[in-house]
Write a protein that holds these residues in place. Structure first.
Motif, PDB file in Angstrom:
ATOM      1  N   MET A 125      -6.163   0.816   9.674  1.00 10.94           N
ATOM      2  CA  MET A 125      -6.490   1.176   8.294  1.00 10.94           C
ATOM      3  C   MET A 125      -5.253   1.715   7.575  1.00 10.94           C
ATOM      4  N   ILE A 126      -4.485   2.550   8.275  1.00  8.84           N
ATOM      5  CA  ILE A 126      -3.246   3.054   7.660  1.00  8.84           C
ATOM      6  C   ILE A 126      -2.352   1.885   7.277  1.00  8.84           C
ATOM      7  N   LEU A 127      -2.158   0.979   8.246  1.00  3.79           N
ATOM      8  CA  LEU A 127      -1.257  -0.150   8.002  1.00  3.79           C
ATOM      9  C   LEU A 127      -1.765  -1.012   6.853  1.00  3.79           C
ATOM     10  N   ALA A 128      -3.076  -1.140   6.755  1.00  2.00           N
ATOM     11  CA  ALA A 128      -3.644  -2.014   5.731  1.00  2.00           C
ATOM     12  C   ALA A 128      -3.533  -1.407   4.332  1.00  2.00           C
ATOM     13  N   TRP A 129      -3.638  -0.086   4.243  1.00  2.00           N
ATOM     14  CA  TRP A 129      -3.775   0.516   2.914  1.00  2.00           C
ATOM     15  C   TRP A 129      -2.614   1.413   2.494  1.00  2.00           C
ATOM     16  N   ILE A 130      -1.608   1.528   3.339  1.00  2.00           N
ATOM     17  CA  ILE A 130      -0.557   2.490   3.024  1.00  2.00           C
ATOM     18  C   ILE A 130       0.198   2.099   1.757  1.00  2.00           C
ATOM     19  N   LYS A 131       0.333   0.790   1.544  1.00  2.00           N
ATOM     20  CA  LYS A 131       0.977   0.344   0.303  1.00  2.00           C
ATOM     21  C   LYS A 131      -0.105  -0.059  -0.680  1.00  2.00           C
ATOM     22  N   PRO A 132       0.083   0.263  -1.934  1.00  2.00           N
ATOM     23  CA  PRO A 132      -0.928  -0.110  -2.933  1.00  2.00           C
ATOM     24  C   PRO A 132      -1.118  -1.633  -2.965  1.00  2.00           C
ATOM     25  N   ILE A 133      -2.360  -2.043  -3.128  1.00  2.00           N
ATOM     26  CA  ILE A 133      -2.629  -3.472  -3.257  1.00  2.00           C
ATOM     27  C   ILE A 133      -3.008  -3.731  -4.706  1.00  2.00           C
ATOM     28  N   LEU A 134      -2.293  -4.641  -5.359  1.00  2.00           N
ATOM     29  CA  LEU A 134      -2.478  -4.936  -6.784  1.00  2.00           C
ATOM     30  C   LEU A 134      -2.402  -3.649  -7.609  1.00  2.00           C
TER      31      LEU A 134
END
Ligand SMILES: Nc1ncnc2c1ncn2[C@@H]1O[C@H](COP(=O)(O)OP(=O)(O)OP(=O)(O)O)[C@@H](O)[C@H]1O
Ligand SMILES: [Mg+2]
Lengths: 353, 569
Positions: B421-430
């Motif tokens: 989850m960290i890896l998936a969401w650490i950077k903003p998406i759109l």
């Protein structure tokens, strides 16, 4: 081989009476059947004999050994009774193959390997499983599993073989076959068999003697033909064979000939050796003993055909006699239609008070 | 042929609806499962965008990592042995013998599974830490200078984990023992075998697949546990894979720390998948299928002279392993100051007052956790209904995939889900970020707990024959109405079970929250954990005790209200 004596046995589960004041002497080498409707206590009695259930009252002997009585001290556990048993669900152990299932009783008794193998082979041959000894139960058909259970029950040469509805899980054809095989097997190996069933034709075909029971009580004990020909009471008569019951008024008795009035429809004469008193009697007649005529004959009753069913080799008619309805099973070529006015003769009737 | 315009429209709209529906389902699955786990793989097998196996080789090249792997396996093996032994023996005693007080034991023996593991670990510290009550008693009795027993390190982790996991064995073996055909055993008795022999030759072998299955579950559970090894292992440097991954994630100074943590997760996933594989293999052999027939009720074995000793054995087990840590927590929670003797004059309710009214984070955590637990269990249950229904009743493409995707986290430890989850969401998406919000915790919870209601709901769907809702349609109900009137009421028990099965663990979740929480987004688990780290023993005890009481009370209430139709495990 040994006989089994059940003496005044009562078995209660809490307040429920499963078996009540039950007494029977099963002879050495006999094929003895417990017959009765579902829930009448057959399994319970068998489990008392096996030692899985403790009797509430009474005594059980196997051979001349007292195995169960109401005081627990003399109780002999199932494993010491030298019995064979085939369970209704067969209970073929799923984690052992055919060979190991059958060999297990010998294993428990620590038979040497060579003798064990010899005896298992004999049994495998006897129950016709020679080629399947390596298979596991899930690789066997119902009939084959049943043979494994049978082989396992027979291998210790038990004194008594207990069978709890062993054929009820098989299909009709296989059931018929296994009847004969079981009977033939008993002739070959001489063992006392206590057999439980609620199927009367099975009981008639196989047994030396039958006990007909209901709600834990004995109704009648006798050979199949005794029970068929001389049922002691209405329950036995209705349970064995296909029977009709008619209410009749007893008019008079003369030289063993009874004159009976059936409703308002007519009077017939019946030969009867037993003693009859009172005004009302019940007349029982088997379905195949009902004869049908177009014209009035001697000793017949007027009747009307209500329904006719064709079964290929015979007809079944439902016939109204006065206010009662009886069934007749006839092979005659002649066919009666629904609504026909006919005359019936009741052969070999049996009377109950 | 002439087709009225509105019918044509109808068709187009139906098609559109179906396509949208399918897209929506797979969008949800992608957000919850596919995207995060593929991120984990990508990060684990790449550095700065280019694929490499360097992470894995670096992980495997370091002794400390291999030691952590060894610890994981070592602990899991012993936990499995102890939990299986305790579970099987207790289950057999309680189901098949004439032990005294069986009804009482039946309920009490599953308590350790209901208490959150990190709370258990904390409670055991009150008994066996150098200043724990057991140690003090032993030191007093034998005039010892030093505390004889230790809770930190492998033994503590093994003992506490085994106590947490044995109920899993106990429950599944009890179910299996209740289903076994009694005539299997009776047939052996008729064959001449005595009671012990029957157990050895028939009962145990027939139970073997169930025992094996339970053992695999315990093993996998043990390798994926975080709370217990974190509380009892980290202080002394005894690390297992989960705690090691946790430390990697937190060590921002290490270069490629996320890549290394992801690579290390592969080891854990490998163990989990291997476990599932072994389990499938073991249960595949149909030879062991237990054919049950007309159940006459299994026979109860008379323990004879051993009846009283066996009952005392179970009572001692309960006193030592279930009651003692709880009692220790109670005593600590009502003591005025750490180290005071448990005497009436030293008791106070001040710790409760302090925890509840003077530490603002506590109420915030309670609010957050309740919010998360309610929302997550409701969402997972609703999604389960949609997913199971889709898989069973519709013909949309890929419906068979749903079950596989949702089941995946079963073999993936919480720590690894958290990392994904960290890896998936650490950077903003759109340009949109949920990192450092409560929503990332929520999504992680949903992914982790989805499997529970999915199982119960699917199981209830399976029991409903199609003819039931078809009969309603014949009676004039639309398909939707038939579903609402017939299907939903029939799967209600599964829905309630599923909801509760998520609510309880979500309320006291630690593993995911500790990785994903941020300031003001603390959960109950995080708060307790941080308090233990700060050495606030008295206050932590008070809070832990409250949690134990709430958890047990909720379980008891649900049991009562549902008349045992809703299972707790
Ligand atoms: N373990 C038990 N506890 C309480 N009641 C029992 C128990 N076993 C049997 N009974 C009751 O005793 C009666 C006789 O049961 P039993 O199983 O002997 O019948 P059965 O003649 O074998 O019937 P079936 O033909 O259906 O097998 C039934 O009323 C049954 O409900
Ligand atoms: Mg029966």
């Amino acid at each position: 081989m040994a006989g089994v004596v059940v003496q005044d046995v009562t078995k209660m589960f809490g307040q429920t009476v499963a078996v009540q004041d039950f007494s029977v002497e099963i002879k050495d080498g006999e094929f003895f059947t417990l017959l009765g409707p579902s829930g009448c206590g057959k399994t319970t009695l068998l489990r008392c004999i096996a030692g899985f259930a403790h009797v509430t009252k009474g005594k059980i002997f196997i051979g001349d050994r007292l195995v169960s009585s109401e005081d627990q001290r003399g109780f002999i556990p199932p494993e010491k009774r030298n019995l064979g048993m085939v369970f209704q669900t067969y209970a073929v152990w799923p984690h052992m193959n055919v060979f190991r299932n059958i060999a297990y009783p010998l294993k428990v008794k620590r038979f040497p390997e060579r003798e064990l193998r010899e005896r298992v082979n004999i049994i495998l041959h006897l129950v016709k499983l020679d080629k399947l000894e390596g298979r596991y139960p899930n690789e066997l058909s119902g009939g084959q599993q049943q043979r494994v259970a049978l082989g396992r029950a027979l291998i210790m040469n038990p004194d008594v073989l207990l069978l709890d509805e062993p054929l009820s899980n098989l299909d009709a054809k296989l059931r018929e076959e296994m009847r004969f095989e079981l009977k033939e097997l008993q002739n070959r190996i001489d063992v006392t068999i206590v057999y439980v069933t609620h199927d009367q034709s099975e009981a008639m075909a196989m047994s030396d003697r039958i006990v007909v029971m209901e709600q834990g009580r004995v109704h009648q004990i006798g050979t199949p033909s005794e029970i068929y020909k001389k049922p002691k009471n209405q329950f036995v008569a209705s349970f064995i064979g296909k029977s009709n019951f008619l209410r009749a008024a007893l008019l008079d008795v003369k030289d063993g000939i009874l004159r009976l009035k059936i409703g308002s429809s007519g009077i017939i004469e019946v030969k009867w050796r037993g003693h009859m008193t009172g005004e009302e009697v019940i007349l029982m007649v088997r379905q195949h003993n009902v004869e049908i005529f177009k014209k009035k004959r001697e000793n017949t009753l007027p009747a009307r055909v209500k329904l006719s069913t064709y079964l290929g080799d015979q007809f079944i008619y439902e016939i109204a006699v006065d206010r009662d309805t009886i069934r007749a099973q006839v092979h005659e070529e002649h066919h009666y239609s629904e609504g026909d006015e006919v005359y019936v003769r009741l052969r070999n009737p049996i009377l109950f008070q | 042929m002439f087709i009225p315009a509105y019918l044509k429209y109808h068709h187009v709209i139906m098609d559109l609806k179906r396509t949208l529906f399918t897209l929506l389902i797979f969008l949800i699955l992608a957000v919850l499962f596919v995207y995060p786990f593929s991120r984990l793989f990508v990060v684990g097998f790449s550095r700065e965008g280019s694929p490499t196996v360097l992470n894995l080789t670096e992980i495997l090249g370091k002794t400390t990592n291999l030691v952590a792997l060894w610890h994981t396996v070592f602990v899991a093996v012993f936990v499995t042995i102890l939990a299986v032994a305790a579970g099987v023996i207790l289950s057999w005693l309680v189901t098949r013998t004439n032990l005294y007080m069986k009804d009482f034991f039946k309920i009490v023996l599953i308590i350790p599974y209901l208490i959150p593991p990190f709370i258990s670990a904390f409670a055991w510290m009150q008994l066996l830490s150098p200043v724990g009550y057991f140690n003090k008693i032993l030191m007093f009795l034998f005039h010892l200078e030093e505390s004889p027993l230790g809770i930190y390190g492998k033994y503590g982790i093994i003992i506490v984990s085994a106590i947490y996991t044995y109920p899993l064995v106990y429950i599944s073996i009890t179910r299996a023992l209740e289903r076994i055909d009694p005539s299997f055993e009776e047939a052996a008795q008729i064959a001449g075998a005595g009671k012990l022999r029957v157990i050895r030759d028939i009962t145990l072998p027939v139970m073997l697949p169930a025992v094996g299955g339970a053992a695999v579950i315990v093993f996998v559970t043990s390798t994926s546990m975080f709370g217990i090894p974190a509380i009892l292992g980290i202080p002394k440097g005894y690390l297992v894979l989960t705690t090691k991954i946790f430390l990697y994630i937190g060590s921002y100074g290490t270069k490629y720390n996320f890549n290394l943590a992801a690579a290390m997760s592969m080891l854990l996933i490998f163990i989990g998948v291997l476990g599932l594989f072994i389990q499938n293999f073991a249960t595949r052999k149909e030879r062991f299928t237990v054919i049950t027939g007309k159940a006459t009720g299994f026979s109860i074995i008379d323990l004879g002279a051993l009846r009283v000793p066996a009952t005392i054995f179970v009572i001692l087990f309960i006193l030592f392993f279930i009651a003692a840590p709880i009692v220790a927590t109670i005593i600590t929670a009502i003591t005025k100051a750490l180290g005071l003797a448990p005497r009436w004059s030293n008791f106070t309710l001040g710790n409760f007052k302090y925890v509840l009214f003077s530490v603002p984070v506590v109420w915030r955590a309670i609010r957050n956790s309740f919010f998360l637990a309610v929302v997550v269990s409701t969402i997972t249950v609703m999604l389960s209904i949609v997913f199971s229904y889709t898989a069973r009743y519709t013909e949309i493409r890929g419906r068979k995939l749903i079950d596989y995707i949702v089941s995946a986290p079963y073999a993936i430890p919480g720590t690894v889900i958290g990392l994904s989850m960290i890896l998936a969401w650490i950077k903003p998406i759109l340009g949109w970020s949920i990192y450092n919000t409560i929503w990332i915790i929520m999504i992680a919870y949903i992914a982790r707990f989805m499997i529970f209601p999915m199982r119960t709901v699917t199981a209830s769907f399976k029991q409903i024959d199609n003819s039931l809702s078809e009969a309603a349609q014949i009676a004039g109900a639309s398909k939707r109405k038939a579903t609402l009137d017939i299907v939903i009421p029939l799967i209600k028990p599964g829905i309630y079970s599923g909801w509760f099965l998520v609510f309880m663990p979500a309320l006291t979740e630690l593993t995911l929250s500790i990785l994903l929480y941020s300031a003001r987004r603390e959960t109950i688990g995080v708060t307790v954990y941080n308090m233990t780290q700060e050495g606030l023993v008295l206050e932590t005890s008070a809070l832990a005790l409250l949690i134990i009481i709430v958890v047990l009370a909720l379980n008891l209430i649900v049991r009562r209200v549902s008349r045992r139709r809703v299972s707790v495990v």
